[in-house]
Enzyme design. Structure first.
Site, mmCIF file in Angstrom:
data_model
loop_
_atom_site.group_PDB
_atom_site.id
_atom_site.type_symbol
_atom_site.label_atom_id
_atom_site.label_comp_id
_atom_site.label_asym_id
_atom_site.label_seq_id
_atom_site.Cartn_x
_atom_site.Cartn_y
_atom_site.Cartn_z
ATOM 1 N N ARG A 1 -10.704 -10.580 -11.982
ATOM 2 C CA ARG A 1 -9.435 -10.048 -12.482
ATOM 3 C C ARG A 1 -8.454 -11.211 -12.620
ATOM 4 N NH1 ARG A 1 -6.228 -7.054 -7.481
ATOM 5 N NH2 ARG A 1 -4.619 -6.932 -9.086
ATOM 6 N N ARG A 2 -7.270 -10.959 -13.105
ATOM 7 C CA ARG A 2 -6.202 -11.959 -13.285
ATOM 8 C C ARG A 2 -6.734 -13.196 -13.992
ATOM 9 N NH1 ARG A 2 -6.072 -11.534 -7.539
ATOM 10 N NH2 ARG A 2 -4.635 -9.917 -6.783
ATOM 11 N N HIS B 1 0.825 -1.203 0.000
ATOM 12 C CA HIS B 1 0.000 0.000 0.000
ATOM 13 C C HIS B 1 0.861 1.256 0.000
ATOM 14 C CE1 HIS B 1 -3.387 2.568 -0.001
ATOM 15 N NE2 HIS B 1 -2.723 3.282 0.867
ATOM 16 N N HIS C 1 -9.835 0.415 -10.839
ATOM 17 C CA HIS C 1 -9.408 1.358 -9.793
ATOM 18 C C HIS C 1 -7.950 1.753 -9.970
ATOM 19 C CE1 HIS C 1 -8.359 3.063 -5.903
ATOM 20 N NE2 HIS C 1 -7.537 2.059 -5.655
ATOM 21 N N PHE C 2 -7.088 0.771 -10.170
ATOM 22 C CA PHE C 2 -5.688 1.213 -10.197
ATOM 23 C C PHE C 2 -5.290 1.841 -11.519
ATOM 24 C CE2 PHE C 2 -4.634 -3.528 -10.422
ATOM 25 C CZ PHE C 2 -4.037 -3.546 -11.668
ATOM 26 N N HIS C 3 -6.114 1.610 -12.557
ATOM 27 C CA HIS C 3 -5.793 2.349 -13.780
ATOM 28 C C HIS C 3 -6.245 3.808 -13.703
ATOM 29 C CE1 HIS C 3 -4.728 -1.582 -15.494
ATOM 30 N NE2 HIS C 3 -3.963 -0.856 -16.290
ATOM 31 N N TYR D 1 1.551 5.034 -2.631
ATOM 32 C CA TYR D 1 1.843 6.444 -2.308
ATOM 33 C C TYR D 1 3.233 6.848 -2.737
ATOM 34 C CZ TYR D 1 -2.558 6.425 -0.071
ATOM 35 O OH TYR D 1 -3.895 6.322 0.128
#
Ligand code: HAS
Ligand code: CU
Length: 550
Positions: free
Chosen positions: A439-440, A223, A374-376, A227
């Site tokens: 996913r994956r 995590h 989300h992470f894209h 950041y």
């Protein structure tokens, strides 16, 4: 007072550029892999030459999420230090170079193992999937390389403090130092799991691995990793963007406080990636969810500061009414448009994060392609678009050139094409995820299963978005080439660094008290992790043998 330096030192510039070459190269390789993946998932394309889907996905994740970002961050932070604190000395710069080469060797080791299909374990390398030991050692070397480079950066920071006793440290240098401290503390997790678990296990020295422990150590790092990607973008938002507008930043002190909050709350929250994992008590999951909600605060502070800058700027240009200032923003300046579109993406991106972190809702979205969406729209849009904006001024600044009309136009095209591609792709991912698409996974029709039918349209949309993104990557590469070729000029592109409305207020002392920062960070980590990790050692969790499912 602003430091008197206005330029990145010439020798430092070479080091920064070396890192940036890796960024461009990694973007091209990783982006191509991404395009192919979306085509496979659409169900209309098969990979040639016996390349495996998970092999490609591993390459995509490792090369973009780890390699590209790390090289950018090292390069950018060195540039930021050299620009605001002054040139690195020989020792500091040498550490930068050693770090660069160690990272390069590590990357090549891992990439080779992925290419040989010996490491199709994705970028999170979850056990019990077992890769070749060289893959793990390669990844470890990439991290060690960053440690070395960061050591040089920290030496530069503390040298400035010694030489300028009692003065407020330059903001960008301060932010770099905070990001680096966070990095040192969080990478202990991934280094320990690789060194003490994955390496002996993949060498066959031990037969089994404690999966819960390895995942927990990974996310202790993982995590904070997000950041580590984000904070350099925030450095640009806080300290560069106002100067691009020709305005002042909202508050230097608030910016420092937000970075300190990131340091405190980025690490003791990793378990929000394991909310559905067995072997961790609900209480500790709950506690880390609360801490996750704390780490949202500095992002909200950042949003507030940026709104304040934009609105003040617009009103100074004569805007009236509630939202008129929006029209006054410099819509023809590619640096601005790139990072502004990034900020817009972070509004749904951050909201999605809050949904993920909410225990009950996590049950709905975990392990679905929603998370990939989300992470894209976090690392794949706000972060990377801001990196592009930074490359726009950095590359000509470092090589003695200026952004010309063509480069600016390419930058604008990049911003809009990226936004279109990422918008389509990640919206489709979010919607498909809500309907349960995992996913994956390489499959698109799941053997004709009824439930998969409603995912297909979204998967085709992902491929459409992916194709726009690939076009955007080609534009990005052309842009980088444009920025480092062509005539050199005397009036070199500036590395913009803003002043703040509270520039001359006295410094808030405790935010630069490193002993205090380390104690509070360690304290929070110990509270959040001591019991869950101790339980993983004492509760006799059965180990797992390695699997190679590809
Ligand atoms: Fe996340 C999963 C929670 C932020 C990246 N995240 C991931 C994964 C990645 C990732 C890579 O709690 C997948 C890992 C994997 O492979 O499994 N995330 C959060 C939360 C936040 C958050 C609470 N994530 C990020 C950022 C990332 C990132 C940033 C990359 C850089 N995330 C999660 C959780 C999971 C997760 C769970 C696990 C899910 C699962 O089950 O697997 C927060 O930090 C977000 C706070 C942000 C905001 C937004 C503030 C808005 C700003 C823009 C302002 C705009 C302006 C312009 C000024 C509250 C600053 C406006 C102008 C106008 C005119 C409108
Ligand atoms: Cu997280």
């Amino acid at each position: 007072m602003l430091a008197p330096n206005t330029k990145v030192d010439k020798k430092d510039a070479k080091l920064v550029l070396a890192n940036m070459i890796w960024v461009a190269f990694a973007l091209l390789i990783g982006g191509t892999a991404g395009l192919l993946q979306t085509l496979v998932r659409s169900g209309h394309f098969e990979l040639p030459f016996g390349i495996g889907y998970y092999q490609l996905l591993t390459l995509h994740g490792v090369i973009l999420a780890l390699v590209m970002t790390f090289f950018f961050i090292m390069g950018f932070q060195i540039a930021a230090l050299s620009r605001t604190s002054g040139p690195l000395n020989k020792k500091e710069r040498t550490l930068g170079w050693i770090g660069f080469w160690v990272m390069t060797i590590g990357t090549l080791m891992s990439a080779t193992m992925i290419a040989l299909n010996e490491a199709s374990v994705l970028y999170t390398f979850y056990a019990p999937l077992q890769a070749h030991v060289i893959h793990y050692i390669g990844l470890a070397l990439v991290i060690v390389g960053t440690w070395i480079s960061v050591a040089g950066q920290m030496m530069r920071y503390f040298r400035w403090r010694r030489e300028n006793k009692g003065q407020k440290t330059p903001l960008l240098s301060y932010m770099t130092a905070v990001n680096n401290l966070m990095w040192y503390v969080c990478t202990i997790g991934v280094a320990s799991t690789v060194l003490f678990q994955f390496v002996p296990w993949s060498l066959g020295l031990v037969e089994t691995i404690n999966i819960t422990l390895s995942r927990t150590l990974f996310w202790y790092f993982g995590h904070a990793l997000v950041y580590f990607w984000l904070l350099p973008a925030y450095m640009v938002w806080y300290a560069v963007t106002p100067k691009i507008l020709g305005a002042k930043g909202f508050s230097d002190n608030l910016a420092r406080l937000s970075f300190v909050l990131f340091l405190f709350f980025s690490i003791p929250v990793g378990i929000h990636h394991q909310l559905v994992d067995p072997g961790i008590d609900a209480f500790w999951k709950g506690l880390q969810v609360v801490l996750t909600f704390m780490v949202i605060v500095p992002s909200l502070m950042t949003a507030f500061s940026m709104f304040a800058v934009f609105e003040t700027y617009g009103r100074n240009k004569g805007a009236t009414g509630l939202l008129d200032w929006f029209k006054k923003l410099p819509w023809t300046d590619a640096r601005f448009v790139l990072l502004f579109i990034g900020m817009l993406f972070f509004i749904p991106g951050g909201l999605g994060g809050i949904i993920n972190a909410s225990g009950q809702m996590n049950q709905l979205v975990h392990n679905t392609i929603w998370i990939v969406g989300h992470f894209h729209i976090t690392v794949g849009a706000p972060v990377i678009l801001t990196y592009f904006a930074a490359m726009m001024f950095l590359l000509p600044h470092l090589t003695g050139r200026k952004i010309d009309k063509i480069a600016n136009r390419l930058g604008l095209m990049l911003a809009y094409t990226w936004a279109l591609g990422m918008g389509i792709m990640s919206a489709a991912m979010h919607f498909a995820g809500l309907r349960g698409a995992p996913r994956r996974s390489t499959f698109s029709e799941y053997g004709g299963a009824e439930v998969a039918e409603e995912w297909i349209t979204y998967q085709v949309m992902q491929a459409v978005g992916g194709s726009f993104l690939f076009i955007a990557i080609i534009i990005a590469i052309l842009l980088f080439l444009k920025l480092v070729t062509g005539p050199k000029v005397n009036d070199v592109e500036e590395f913009p660094v803003a002043e703040f409305m509270d520039q001359y207020d006295p410094a808030v002392k405790w935010v630069d008290n490193w002993r205090l920062l380390i104690i509070i960070t360690a304290f929070l980590v110990l509270i959040a992790y001591t019991v869950p990790i101790t339980q993983m050692f004492t509760e006799n969790i059965p180990g797992a043998k390695g699997f190679k499912l590809w």
